[in-house]
Design a protein around this motif. Structure first.
Motif, short mmCIF file in Angstrom:
data_model
loop_
_atom_site.label_atom_id
_atom_site.label_comp_id
_atom_site.label_asym_id
_atom_site.label_seq_id
_atom_site.Cartn_x
_atom_site.Cartn_y
_atom_site.Cartn_z
N LEU A 657 0.68 -1.16 -0.12
CA LEU A 657 0.04 -0.42 -0.13
C LEU A 657 0.81 1.20 0.02
CD1 LEU A 657 -3.40 0.39 0.49
CD2 LEU A 657 -3.20 0.62 2.85
N MET A 658 1.20 1.93 -1.28
CA MET A 658 1.73 3.02 -1.29
C MET A 658 1.04 4.32 -0.56
SD MET A 658 3.47 2.32 -5.04
CE MET A 658 1.65 2.91 -5.63
N PRO A 659 1.89 5.25 -0.75
CA PRO A 659 1.25 6.78 0.15
C PRO A 659 0.42 7.35 -1.23
CG PRO A 659 3.83 7.34 0.12
CD PRO A 659 3.31 5.61 -0.64
N LEU A 660 -0.66 7.92 -0.12
CA LEU A 660 -1.08 8.59 -1.12
C LEU A 660 -0.85 10.47 -1.05
CD1 LEU A 660 -5.23 9.85 -0.47
CD2 LEU A 660 -3.45 11.33 -0.62
N ILE A 661 -0.50 10.99 -2.34
CA ILE A 661 -0.10 12.25 -2.73
C ILE A 661 -1.01 12.94 -3.48
CG2 ILE A 661 2.00 13.26 -4.05
CD1 ILE A 661 2.74 10.24 -4.07
N ALA A 662 -1.10 14.60 -2.61
CA ALA A 662 -2.26 15.14 -3.42
C ALA A 662 -1.77 16.25 -3.82
CB ALA A 662 -2.79 15.05 -2.29
N ASP A 663 -1.57 17.20 -4.75
CA ASP A 663 -1.43 18.19 -5.26
C ASP A 663 -2.93 18.75 -5.50
OD1 ASP A 663 1.94 18.17 -6.19
OD2 ASP A 663 0.84 16.26 -6.52
N GLN A 664 -3.18 20.52 -4.53
CA GLN A 664 -3.40 21.38 -4.84
C GLN A 664 -3.19 22.19 -5.55
OE1 GLN A 664 -7.67 22.78 -2.61
NE2 GLN A 664 -5.94 21.85 -1.30
N PHE A 686 -8.24 22.87 -8.03
CA PHE A 686 -7.69 21.93 -9.04
C PHE A 686 -7.25 20.79 -7.96
CE2 PHE A 686 -6.29 18.86 -11.60
CZ PHE A 686 -6.80 18.28 -12.06
N LYS A 687 -7.96 19.57 -7.81
CA LYS A 687 -6.89 18.90 -7.05
C LYS A 687 -6.55 17.37 -8.12
CE LYS A 687 -7.73 18.63 -2.51
NZ LYS A 687 -8.38 17.97 -1.33
N ASP A 688 -5.36 17.07 -7.88
CA ASP A 688 -4.68 16.20 -8.54
C ASP A 688 -4.30 14.94 -7.49
OD1 ASP A 688 -4.25 13.89 -10.73
OD2 ASP A 688 -2.26 14.17 -10.55
N ILE A 689 -5.21 13.21 -7.34
CA ILE A 689 -4.66 12.84 -6.28
C ILE A 689 -3.79 11.02 -6.72
CG2 ILE A 689 -5.85 11.38 -3.70
CD1 ILE A 689 -7.22 13.63 -4.10
N ASP A 690 -2.76 10.93 -6.27
CA ASP A 690 -2.20 9.44 -6.93
C ASP A 690 -2.54 8.51 -5.84
OD1 ASP A 690 -1.55 10.07 -9.31
OD2 ASP A 690 -0.13 11.36 -8.66
N ASN A 691 -2.48 7.53 -6.10
CA ASN A 691 -2.08 6.76 -4.92
C ASN A 691 -3.72 6.27 -4.21
OD1 ASN A 691 0.13 5.68 -6.08
ND2 ASN A 691 0.99 6.97 -4.80
N LEU A 692 -4.89 6.59 -4.66
CA LEU A 692 -5.89 6.60 -4.13
C LEU A 692 -6.95 5.40 -3.43
CD1 LEU A 692 -8.02 9.07 -2.59
CD2 LEU A 692 -9.58 8.32 -4.94
N GLN A 713 -5.34 0.32 -6.14
CA GLN A 713 -5.26 2.20 -5.53
C GLN A 713 -5.47 2.41 -7.46
OE1 GLN A 713 -1.31 1.53 -3.01
NE2 GLN A 713 -1.98 3.77 -2.43
N GLY A 714 -5.76 3.80 -7.17
CA GLY A 714 -5.89 4.64 -8.71
C GLY A 714 -5.66 6.26 -8.68
N LYS A 715 -6.18 6.68 -9.28
CA LYS A 715 -6.11 8.10 -9.25
C LYS A 715 -7.67 8.81 -8.92
CE LYS A 715 -4.05 10.11 -12.54
NZ LYS A 715 -3.03 10.45 -11.82
N GLY A 716 -6.70 10.20 -8.15
CA GLY A 716 -8.39 11.06 -7.55
C GLY A 716 -8.55 12.30 -8.58
#
Length: 896
Positions: A657-664, A686-692, A713-716
């Motif tokens: 399980l990888m950490p979630l990464i969010a860019d806002q 606008f928010k881009d999320i990886d490893n959701l 895990q995917g994208k948000g």
């Protein structure tokens, strides 16, 4: 007399604290003194009467009293004791006496028409400096609590400029000797206007008090009235609890967390649920802190009430964007809840009696002026109401209740060193007779040591602990059992803050130790035959370093730049299953087991988290702002439900399980009108999320030793527009907010099982495009206030079967896509009427009655829509409404 006026100012800050007792005119001196220190004599008089003396101890050094006095008035005794000294005295009122040095100062200054309390003297008039600027320093405090005030404004009219206080309430100005008019102000406290005579370098202390005129209506922010325009941070709102108390509440119970959902960009999945959804984030993506201790469950009774006592809470601040680098570890928001510090001057209490619970708070000094305590408790009596008054057959045997206890200690150890310690415990229980039970408890604690190294350098060391445990019991079986889970963490953090004319630099670091209990099953009865099952506990550590600088480049531009570097590791003892292929598939693909010993690192993750905020001022009432932040989140809430439930599991990032990464990214326009009476703003994000993290269709999450095979895990992606219009002054005030937002996710794996909706974007279960809130208050008379809330939002998504198939004579629904339908739109109106019964100037206590109606027109808002499979027919849809009627309430509030 140089310090006489300053001392009378100090007297003024104590006037509200004297008790009714022996006055100056009642004090008689009947004693023989033999070379006793005058300070000791005055202390004896204070101990035996309500009279207080104010003086600089240095003036009374070596002043002694001798002689025999018989039934002598205090005035006559003071005449004798100050004879042949430089001392003089002044009876400020019937209870307070000021001692000062004799001087002809009043005749040399232009003080016509001024009271003693209107003047501040800085420096020594007998040795006045001329021709060069001198340092004028001071401390601004809250007069009720003695707490230093951060962000108090000190404005010098003659210079048309000023400064603000730091976290220790300190400020510094460079002024030429002279005569100045100074205004000192802070939010919700009465502004003080003073005449300041500067003769040389020096410092003074000033206390601000609550406004003597009752604040009218409801305000959103507890900061300066133009902070939305001139402050650099965007997406940040501070709520004062006194304003939250005026809002209509369900069954009269003030809910601090639910009040946040009235703000743009903040929502929840429905009534009777816990957790917040902030700008497209899940409930576990919010870091909620109570005096720096993290809170994992903020609700009582499944989200109907907040765990935070309104009487013991000072304010709550939410960061939706532009999060400073000293805060992190959650991808969507940070909510800081601050408990009050008790009064260091006098004892007091307050509380309330409602329909479902009562509360009480007590506070007071431990050592007057130096330390204080505050303790608050709440207890529900839902069971008593049902058993005594609401005897419904279907509810017989059902139980529900909660209690909580919180407290805080505040010590001023020295002029530079302070210590604050907080604690909180709570327990909830809910039982459906002969079916199931649910219990959970919170335990929090924190301690913070603060030190003032210099005028511009502050430091702090804090330790915080949080423990959240929950249990679900199945009572339907002959041999009932319970499943329990939990999470705990220990935080250690060090912070430094340095202030200069243009910079506010913060830097520091910390570490967090996590302990996860993914699940344990055991029998409830002592003679249970249930075989115990316990999944291994998991441990991890998260550490970070940060620096954050707020820079005022000029009157037009301000910048806040920060950088946070976070490091995470999961460690043993633990067993890690190995599967064929790059990612876990089915349990049948398990090929090997890796064994890790105690403290052996299993997996490392790390990353840089830059933060940047900009403010450009178009004029005094208009500004443009922009922000960017990246956040790594290393812990996750694994759930296949729309709200936090007993089946949810907290776990950390690990081998798979990888950490979630969010860019806002955010940009906003802010404009005030009519001397900050009206606030308007428009923010786009606008928010881009990886490893959701999401779950596979048909996932089994409870007591699953190979849980990684059920997760993907995917994208948000989230984006939106937030509009706000707010009125802060006058009899009628409040706000209107509108949010348009979308929250989408994409889960595309290597095979069909790990792919959702064929790898296409689909809405999250809390995606609600339109959200409108109207919240207002009108002060009808001095006694009566009316307040209301109206909320409307688009119905959230749910899964609808596309077709069906026959199985054993039953037409079973076939769900080919997730979240392809929407429940009906949500809307609700709440009203509250508050009667203030304490308008007298002199009163023993304050009290008020609040009459409220929640869901006035009885709207049956759908919490969920679900389908039941039936024989020889299409699956039938059913709507579940948690609260489908109007709920009136009455609450009595008191304060001593």
């Amino acid at each position: 007399m140089l310090r006489f006026l300053l001392l009378t100012l100090t007297v003024f800050t104590f006037l509200s604290f004297h008790s009714f007792g022996q006055q100056i005119s009642d004090v008689r001196i009947d004693k023989k003194f033999e070379s006793e220190l005058l300070t000791d004599v005055l202390s004896q008089i204070e101990a035996n009467s309500s009279v207080k003396f104010f003086y600089d101890p240095s003036w009374l050094e070596n002043v002694r009293v001798s002689g025999e006095y018989a039934d002598t008035s205090l005035r006559s005794a003071l005449e004798d004791w100050t004879a042949n000294t430089r001392l003089n005295y002044h009876f400020y009122d019937a209870f307070n006496v000021v001692l000062y040095l004799r001087s002809d100062l009043l005749s040399t200054l232009n003080l016509a028409g001024l009271k003693d309390t209107d003047v501040i003297i800085v420096g020594d008039s007998t040795n006045a400096v001329s021709g060069s600027a001198v340092a004028v320093r001071g401390t601004i405090r809250n007069g009720q609590t003695n707490e230093p005030l951060l962000g108090a404004s000190v404005y010098v009219d003659e210079l048309a400029s000023g400064t603000v206080t730091n976290a220790a309430g300190r400020f510094s100005l460079q002024l030429l000797p002279g005569d100045y008019h100074v205004r000192v102000s802070h939010v919700t406290l009465q502004q003080e206007a003073k005449r300041m005579f500067v003769f040389g370098p020096g410092e003074f202390q000033l206390d601000l008090y609550e406004k003597t005129i009752q604040l009218e209506g409801v305000t959103i922010a507890g900061q300066a009235p133009d902070i939305n325009v001139k402050g650099i941070q965007m997406g940040t709102v501070q709520l004062q609890v006194e304003d939250v108390k005026k809002l209509p509440a369900f069954l009269g119970e003030v809910d601090i967390i639910k009040s946040l959902t009235l703000l743009p960009g903040v929502s929840t999945v429905g009534e009777g649920t816990t957790g917040l959804n902030v700008r497209g984030g899940t409930a576990d993506q919010n870091l909620i802190l109570l005096d720096k201790a993290p809170v994992y469950n903020t609700s009582h009774l499944f989200g109907f009430f907040s765990i935070f006592s309104p009487d013991a809470t000072d304010d709550v601040t939410i960061y939706k964007a532009g999060i400073p680098a000293n805060l992190g570890s959650r991808a969507s928001s940070v909510v800081e809840v601050k408990q009050k510090s008790g009064s260091k001057e006098k004892f007091g209490s307050q509380g309330g009696i409602g329909l479902v619970a009562s509360r009480v708070m007590a506070e007071g000094p431990i050592k007057e002026g130096k330390s204080s305590f505050i303790v608050a408790a709440r207890k529900s009596y839902v069971n008593y109401l049902f058993d005594t008054f609401i005897k419904v057959e279907e509810l017989v045997g059902n139980k529900a209740g909660f209690w909580d206890l919180s407290g805080k200690l505040d010590f001023a150890l020295t002029d530079r060193l302070s210590l604050k310690a907080s604690g909180y415990v709570s327990k909830d229980n809910f039982t459906i007779a002969n079916e199931s039970s649910f219990d959970y408890q919170n335990g929090l604690g924190s301690a913070e040591l603060g030190y003032v190294f210099s005028e511009n350098l502050l430091g702090g060391l804090s330790v915080a602990y949080s423990d959240y445990q929950y249990q679900l019991g199945d009572l339907q079986l002959a041999d009932p059992y319970k499943v329990s889970s939990g999470v705990g963490q220990l935080d250690i953090k060090a912070d430094m803050t340095r202030y200069t004319e243009k910079h506010a630099l913060q830097f520091g670091g910390g570490t967090t130790f996590y302990g996860f209990k993914p699940g344990e099953r055991s029998g409830i009865n002592a003679d249970s035959q249930i075989t115990p099952v316990a999944l291994p506990e998991q441990q991890s550590q998260e550490s970070f370093l940060y620096a954050n600088d707020e820079i005022n480049l000029n009157d037009t531009w301000s910048v806040m730049a920060g950088l946070r570097y976070s490091m995470y590791r999961s460690y043993g003892p633990a067993d890690v299953f190995v599967y064929s292929g790059e990612r876990p598939g089915r349990t049948s693909t398990l090929t090997d087991t890796l064994q890790y010993s105690g403290n052996e690192t299993i997996k490392n993750y790390s990353g840089l988290e830059p933060r940047l905020s900009l403010r450009y001022s178009l004029d005094d009432e208009t500004s443009l702002k922009a922000s960017y932040n990246r956040i790594y989140q290393y812990i996750h809430l694994v759930s296949n439900t729309t709200a936090i439930t007993p089946y949810d599991i907290w776990m950390g990032s690990n081998y798979y399980l990888m950490p979630l990464i969010a860019d806002q990214y955010s940009i906003g326009y802010f404009k005030n009108y009519e001397d900050n009476t009206w606030e308007t703003s428009a923010e786009v994000y606008f928010k881009d999320i990886d490893n959701l993290v999401d779950y596979k269709d048909g996932a089994d999450l409870v007591l699953n030793p190979t849980l990684e095979t059920e997760l993907i895990q995917g994208k948000g992606m989230a984006y939106g527009l937030e509009l706000l219009v707010k009125r802060s002054k006058g009899k009628l005030n409040g706000w209107a907010s509108y949010t348009y937002s979308r929250t989408l996710r994409k889960m595309e794996g290597a095979d069909r099982e790990s792919t959702i909706n064929k790898g296409n974007w689909f809405p999250s279960y809390y995606d609600k495009p339109h959200d409108l809130t109207l919240s207002g208050s009108y002060k009808v008379t001095r006694r009566w206030t009316i307040s209301s809330n109206f909320t409307y939002s688009t119905g959230r998504p749910f899964s609808v079967p596309e077709n069906g198939f026959l199985f054993d004579g039953v037409l079973v629904g076939n769900y080919t896509e997730r979240n392809n339908g929407r429940i009906p739109d949500y809307h609700r109106l709440d009203l509250a009427f508050t009667l203030d019964t304490s308008l007298k100037i002199k009163k023993l206590w304050e009290s008020s009655w609040t009459f409220a109606v929640y869901n006035v027109y009885g709207r049956k808002n759908a919490y969920s829509v679900f389908f039941k499979d039936t024989a020889d027919a299409r699956p039938t849809a059913y709507k579940l409404a948690i609260l489908g009627a109007a709920f009136p309430s009455i609450t009595y509030n008191f304060k001593f």
